[in-house]
Write a protein that holds these residues in place. Sequence first.
Motif, short mmCIF file in Angstrom:
data_model
loop_
_atom_site.label_atom_id
_atom_site.label_comp_id
_atom_site.label_asym_id
_atom_site.label_seq_id
_atom_site.Cartn_x
_atom_site.Cartn_y
_atom_site.Cartn_z
N ARG A 16 2.45 6.52 -11.93
CA ARG A 16 3.18 5.57 -11.09
C ARG A 16 2.47 5.37 -9.77
O ARG A 16 1.72 6.23 -9.29
CB ARG A 16 4.59 6.08 -10.83
CG ARG A 16 4.66 7.32 -9.92
CD ARG A 16 6.09 7.78 -9.71
NE ARG A 16 6.14 8.94 -8.80
CZ ARG A 16 6.34 8.82 -7.48
NH1 ARG A 16 6.46 7.62 -6.93
NH2 ARG A 16 6.39 9.89 -6.71
N MET A 17 2.71 4.18 -9.18
CA MET A 17 2.22 3.91 -7.84
C MET A 17 3.12 4.57 -6.82
O MET A 17 4.34 4.63 -6.99
CB MET A 17 2.16 2.39 -7.60
CG MET A 17 1.05 1.69 -8.33
SD MET A 17 0.84 -0.03 -7.79
CE MET A 17 0.28 0.22 -6.08
N LEU A 18 2.54 5.07 -5.76
CA LEU A 18 3.31 5.66 -4.67
C LEU A 18 3.77 4.56 -3.74
O LEU A 18 3.07 3.58 -3.52
CB LEU A 18 2.45 6.67 -3.91
CG LEU A 18 1.94 7.85 -4.75
CD1 LEU A 18 0.93 8.67 -3.97
CD2 LEU A 18 3.10 8.72 -5.21
N SER A 19 4.95 4.71 -3.20
CA SER A 19 5.49 3.67 -2.33
C SER A 19 4.80 3.71 -0.97
O SER A 19 4.23 4.70 -0.57
CB SER A 19 6.98 3.86 -2.15
OG SER A 19 7.28 5.16 -1.66
N PRO A 27 -2.77 -1.99 -6.72
CA PRO A 27 -2.33 -3.18 -6.00
C PRO A 27 -2.73 -4.46 -6.73
O PRO A 27 -3.63 -4.46 -7.58
CB PRO A 27 -3.06 -3.05 -4.65
CG PRO A 27 -3.34 -1.60 -4.51
CD PRO A 27 -3.60 -1.10 -5.89
N LEU A 65 -2.88 6.14 -3.85
CA LEU A 65 -1.91 5.08 -4.12
C LEU A 65 -1.19 5.29 -5.44
O LEU A 65 -0.24 4.58 -5.75
CB LEU A 65 -2.63 3.72 -4.17
CG LEU A 65 -3.36 3.28 -2.90
CD1 LEU A 65 -4.13 1.99 -3.16
CD2 LEU A 65 -2.36 3.08 -1.76
#
Length: 439
Positions: A436-439, A160, A337
């Motif tokens: 990758r970041m998770l949505s 984030p 995340l």
Amino acid sequence: MARHFSLSGFPEWLPEQRLVEQHVLSTLQRTFELHGFSGIETRAVEPVSQLLSKGETSKEIYLLSRLQADQATDDAELGLHFDLTVPLARYVVENAGRLMFPFKRYQIQKVWRGERPQDGRFREFVQADVDVVGQDTLSQHHDMELPLVMVDALSKLPIPKVVVRASNRKVAQGFYEAIGLADIEGALRAIDKLDKIGEKAVAEMLMADGATDEQASQALTLAAITGSDGSIADQVLALGARSERLDTGLNELVDLVEGANELMPGSIVADLKIARGLDYYTGTVYESTMVGHEDLGSVCSGGRYDSLATDGKKTYPGVGLSIGVSRVLARVLGTPLVEASRSVPTAVLVAVMDEEHRRASERIAVQLRDRGIPTEVSPSAAKFGKQIRYADRRGIPFVWFPGDPDSVKDIRSGEQVDADAAQWAPPAEDLHPTVRMLS
């Protein structure tokens, strides 16, 4: 059989989590080098007297000793380093004649602290530091350079958004002098706990150290000031206290905030409750929090230190910032995340027809590896269906089948094509695991 004991505070990531950590570390390294910082590594231990030289930290130090130690002949008491700044100070003094100043270094290394493990706090963890160190003097513009390096680095991580907040200890020190506070260092340490224990408890700490009720109230009013431009100086001066140190600190803070936000809009916010508890900070101080995860506390912090490193003749002032890599990873992996696209580095599994033909599969793997393609050979010569399921469980995207001709199958889509190990390559996005970041 020996009993297994779990030790809290010493993180051990699973393979897929370790891939995320490696991605984070390599991204930080590339970004630091992009800004002209050179990497170093220092020893894990320092004399305890050196570790204690920067303030009250004795309760955090792990001592190092040998079972067969001879107290009469052993060297000075040693401890594991609990940050990378004190080792940097020693390193700079010892190597000053061989370094170019200003010396720009990054350091990504483990540190140890003997404190109670809790959310985001470990006994053994990885830090990533960037510092600029000068000889006798260090230009003030580096106070702006360092947080912008970190803003750039943090923005490239799969985490984030991180907000960098800055203050200047000269502002608080000059203000406290002007209102007549006797214990200025104690006041700084008390204000530094504001986010953790609240205004009431901080006021009680200030008054326990000799502040009047009015002085405690004034200190808390100063700590409440925030802003992203020169208006922060107007807010401080409106409180009526003035001193030369206060004016110097305000000028430095305004230059930092306005200059940084001109180069990277929205990169830094001035927040006068930031004090940093360690004694060696002399000017600008920084703390950073992840948006939506402020409960984790600061994930990137540091500041200016004008007299930490000295050989008695020359002084080496510096400014630096440190990312608590393990703290960030614990939150983004634990929530979770972020995730890696697969749990292993392998892009291709070479199937084995039968054990008599295993050597043929191994030759194919050698060819693929020679071309930079992460490859492993199937551990068994089971039916191809079982070998494919083995690859699928490990997240390996391609299975290679020896034959005449050879073929390779994308087990996600089911597409299978003839292939030559001297020429075929997976798509670039499949060559290595991605994060990758998770949505």
